[in-house]
Design a protein around this motif. Structure first.
Motif, PDB file in Angstrom:
ATOM      1  N   VAL A 137       0.841  -1.202   0.000  1.00 43.57           N
ATOM      2  CA  VAL A 137       0.000   0.000   0.000  1.00 43.57           C
ATOM      3  C   VAL A 137       0.874   1.250   0.000  1.00 43.57           C
ATOM      4  O   VAL A 137       0.642   2.195  -0.765  1.00 43.57           O
ATOM      5  CB  VAL A 137      -0.982   0.003   1.191  1.00 43.57           C
ATOM      6  CG1 VAL A 137      -1.723   1.322   1.293  1.00 43.57           C
ATOM      7  CG2 VAL A 137      -1.966  -1.160   1.066  1.00 43.57           C
ATOM      8  N   ALA A 138       1.915   1.258   0.820  1.00 41.23           N
ATOM      9  CA  ALA A 138       2.835   2.404   0.842  1.00 41.23           C
ATOM     10  C   ALA A 138       3.525   2.556  -0.512  1.00 41.23           C
ATOM     11  O   ALA A 138       3.664   3.672  -1.020  1.00 41.23           O
ATOM     12  CB  ALA A 138       3.876   2.224   1.949  1.00 41.23           C
ATOM     13  N   GLY A 139       3.944   1.458  -1.107  1.00 40.03           N
ATOM     14  CA  GLY A 139       4.587   1.509  -2.414  1.00 40.03           C
ATOM     15  C   GLY A 139       3.674   2.082  -3.480  1.00 40.03           C
ATOM     16  O   GLY A 139       4.078   2.941  -4.269  1.00 40.03           O
ATOM     17  N   LEU A 140       2.430   1.631  -3.490  1.00 39.03           N
ATOM     18  CA  LEU A 140       1.471   2.134  -4.479  1.00 39.03           C
ATOM     19  C   LEU A 140       1.129   3.602  -4.233  1.00 39.03           C
ATOM     20  O   LEU A 140       0.957   4.366  -5.180  1.00 39.03           O
ATOM     21  CB  LEU A 140       0.214   1.275  -4.470  1.00 39.03           C
ATOM     22  CG  LEU A 140       0.391  -0.140  -5.026  1.00 39.03           C
ATOM     23  CD1 LEU A 140      -0.851  -0.984  -4.776  1.00 39.03           C
ATOM     24  CD2 LEU A 140       0.728  -0.107  -6.503  1.00 39.03           C
ATOM     25  N   LEU A 141       1.042   4.006  -2.969  1.00 38.22           N
ATOM     26  CA  LEU A 141       0.769   5.416  -2.664  1.00 38.22           C
ATOM     27  C   LEU A 141       1.926   6.315  -3.099  1.00 38.22           C
ATOM     28  O   LEU A 141       1.707   7.404  -3.632  1.00 38.22           O
ATOM     29  CB  LEU A 141       0.467   5.596  -1.180  1.00 38.22           C
ATOM     30  CG  LEU A 141      -0.891   5.068  -0.714  1.00 38.22           C
ATOM     31  CD1 LEU A 141      -1.006   5.162   0.808  1.00 38.22           C
ATOM     32  CD2 LEU A 141      -2.034   5.803  -1.392  1.00 38.22           C
ATOM     33  N   ILE A 142       3.146   5.862  -2.880  1.00 34.89           N
ATOM     34  CA  ILE A 142       4.321   6.634  -3.321  1.00 34.89           C
ATOM     35  C   ILE A 142       4.307   6.757  -4.845  1.00 34.89           C
ATOM     36  O   ILE A 142       4.524   7.836  -5.399  1.00 34.89           O
ATOM     37  CB  ILE A 142       5.633   5.984  -2.833  1.00 34.89           C
ATOM     38  CG1 ILE A 142       5.762   6.153  -1.324  1.00 34.89           C
ATOM     39  CG2 ILE A 142       6.844   6.576  -3.555  1.00 34.89           C
ATOM     40  CD1 ILE A 142       6.879   5.321  -0.707  1.00 34.89           C
ATOM     41  N   GLU A 143       4.032   5.644  -5.510  1.00 32.87           N
ATOM     42  CA  GLU A 143       3.990   5.666  -6.972  1.00 32.87           C
ATOM     43  C   GLU A 143       2.884   6.589  -7.480  1.00 32.87           C
ATOM     44  O   GLU A 143       3.096   7.389  -8.392  1.00 32.87           O
ATOM     45  CB  GLU A 143       3.778   4.261  -7.512  1.00 32.87           C
ATOM     46  CG  GLU A 143       3.744   4.219  -9.016  1.00 32.87           C
ATOM     47  CD  GLU A 143       3.591   2.813  -9.578  1.00 32.87           C
ATOM     48  OE1 GLU A 143       3.403   2.724 -10.796  1.00 32.87           O
ATOM     49  OE2 GLU A 143       3.657   1.831  -8.827  1.00 32.87           O
ATOM     50  N   ALA A 144       1.715   6.504  -6.889  1.00 33.36           N
ATOM     51  CA  ALA A 144       0.597   7.352  -7.308  1.00 33.36           C
ATOM     52  C   ALA A 144       0.906   8.827  -7.062  1.00 33.36           C
ATOM     53  O   ALA A 144       0.604   9.684  -7.903  1.00 33.36           O
ATOM     54  CB  ALA A 144      -0.678   6.946  -6.568  1.00 33.36           C
ATOM     55  N   ALA A 145       1.539   9.131  -5.930  1.00 31.04           N
ATOM     56  CA  ALA A 145       1.890  10.525  -5.626  1.00 31.04           C
ATOM     57  C   ALA A 145       2.913  11.054  -6.628  1.00 31.04           C
ATOM     58  O   ALA A 145       2.801  12.196  -7.094  1.00 31.04           O
ATOM     59  CB  ALA A 145       2.435  10.630  -4.202  1.00 31.04           C
ATOM     60  N   MET A 146       3.911  10.235  -6.964  1.00 36.93           N
ATOM     61  CA  MET A 146       4.900  10.662  -7.941  1.00 36.93           C
ATOM     62  C   MET A 146       4.246  10.889  -9.299  1.00 36.93           C
ATOM     63  O   MET A 146       4.496  11.892  -9.970  1.00 36.93           O
ATOM     64  CB  MET A 146       6.022   9.637  -8.066  1.00 36.93           C
ATOM     65  CG  MET A 146       7.149  10.101  -8.988  1.00 36.93           C
ATOM     66  SD  MET A 146       8.424   8.866  -9.228  1.00 36.93           S
ATOM     67  CE  MET A 146       7.819   8.073 -10.692  1.00 36.93           C
ATOM     68  N   CYS A 147       3.400   9.971  -9.698  1.00 34.85           N
ATOM     69  CA  CYS A 147       2.722  10.088 -10.989  1.00 34.85           C
ATOM     70  C   CYS A 147       1.847  11.338 -11.009  1.00 34.85           C
ATOM     71  O   CYS A 147       1.904  12.127 -11.960  1.00 34.85           O
ATOM     72  CB  CYS A 147       1.881   8.844 -11.238  1.00 34.85           C
ATOM     73  SG  CYS A 147       1.101   8.810 -12.854  1.00 34.85           S
ATOM     74  N   PHE A 148       1.051  11.541  -9.974  1.00 31.00           N
ATOM     75  CA  PHE A 148       0.192  12.721  -9.902  1.00 31.00           C
ATOM     76  C   PHE A 148       1.030  13.992  -9.944  1.00 31.00           C
ATOM     77  O   PHE A 148       0.711  14.933 -10.661  1.00 31.00           O
ATOM     78  CB  PHE A 148      -0.655  12.699  -8.626  1.00 31.00           C
ATOM     79  CG  PHE A 148      -1.483  13.929  -8.440  1.00 31.00           C
ATOM     80  CD1 PHE A 148      -2.671  14.101  -9.125  1.00 31.00           C
ATOM     81  CD2 PHE A 148      -1.046  14.941  -7.590  1.00 31.00           C
ATOM     82  CE1 PHE A 148      -3.424  15.250  -8.960  1.00 31.00           C
ATOM     83  CE2 PHE A 148      -1.783  16.095  -7.422  1.00 31.00           C
ATOM     84  CZ  PHE A 148      -2.986  16.258  -8.103  1.00 31.00           C
ATOM     85  N   GLY A 149       2.123  14.021  -9.176  1.00 32.10           N
ATOM     86  CA  GLY A 149       2.983  15.202  -9.138  1.00 32.10           C
ATOM     87  C   GLY A 149       3.595  15.524 -10.494  1.00 32.10           C
ATOM     88  O   GLY A 149       3.622  16.687 -10.907  1.00 32.10           O
ATOM     89  N   LEU A 150       4.059  14.520 -11.203  1.00 30.70           N
ATOM     90  CA  LEU A 150       4.663  14.746 -12.521  1.00 30.70           C
ATOM     91  C   LEU A 150       3.623  15.195 -13.553  1.00 30.70           C
ATOM     92  O   LEU A 150       3.885  16.100 -14.341  1.00 30.70           O
ATOM     93  CB  LEU A 150       5.373  13.486 -13.010  1.00 30.70           C
ATOM     94  CG  LEU A 150       6.672  13.137 -12.273  1.00 30.70           C
ATOM     95  CD1 LEU A 150       7.161  11.754 -12.679  1.00 30.70           C
ATOM     96  CD2 LEU A 150       7.735  14.180 -12.525  1.00 30.70           C
ATOM     97  N   VAL A 151       2.458  14.573 -13.538  1.00 34.24           N
ATOM     98  CA  VAL A 151       1.410  14.968 -14.478  1.00 34.24           C
ATOM     99  C   VAL A 151       0.929  16.387 -14.163  1.00 34.24           C
ATOM    100  O   VAL A 151       0.716  17.202 -15.072  1.00 34.24           O
ATOM    101  CB  VAL A 151       0.245  13.955 -14.475  1.00 34.24           C
ATOM    102  CG1 VAL A 151      -0.941  14.473 -15.275  1.00 34.24           C
ATOM    103  CG2 VAL A 151       0.718  12.605 -15.026  1.00 34.24           C
TER     104      VAL A 151
END
Length: 164
Positions: A137-151
């Motif tokens: 869950v932490a891994g997916l949240l980090i990935e989602a946050a990075m993706c959202f931030g870059l987009v």
């Protein structure tokens, strides 16, 4: 780390927006290059992901053997090779450096979020936080946050420049 890898391609695309040689497809290819290699190596039996059946898989019980595509030493070689091919094709140092950086950043992201990788061979030291297996869950949240931030960053830059 799939969606995060795709999102990283937006950075060089935006930074090189005035360069007609800078193709988005090239940055997408570089960002996902290691995973394309992994799929190819899996197809010929050189690398494995278990369990093999998608419906039996969970983050907790997945095990990877990505010796040729994702270990640190091979990644450095792949990144350099990709950058040299990009330079040969586009005759642009900046584009080839971005390609190199995207492949190295792919590996760094995998070390934080994804599965652990070895330094060189299968019996060399293992590195990485392996959040996909220890704290998915932490891994997916980090990935989602990075993706959202870059987009978000990309969309803001494009909007500021009056581009769609």
């Amino acid at each position: 780390m799939v969606m995060g890898h795709f999102a990283t391609a937006l950075v060089p695309y935006q930074k090189c927006r005035d360069n007609p040689k800078a193709k988005f497809w090239l940055f997408l290819l570089a960002a996902q290059f290691l995973d394309f290699l992994m799929l190819g190596f899996m197809a010929v039996g050189m690398e494995t992901v278990t369990p093999e059946n998608f419906f039996d898989a969970s983050f907790a019980d997945m095990h990877t053997n990505m010796v040729y595509s994702h270990n640190l030493v091979p990644v450095a070689i792949w990144a350099l090779g990709f950058a040299l091919v990009a330079y040969a094709a586009f005759k642009d140092v900046i584009i080839s450096l971005w390609c190199f950086a995207l492949i190295v950043f792919h590996e760094l992201c995998d070390l934080v979020v994804g599965f652990e990788h070895n330094v060189s061979s299968a019996d060399s030291a293992a590195v990485g936080m392996k959040l996909y297996t220890t704290a998915p869950v932490a891994g997916l949240l980090i990935e989602a946050a990075m993706c959202f931030g870059l987009v978000w960053w990309f969309a803001k830059k494009r909007a500021t420049a009056g581009q769609p």
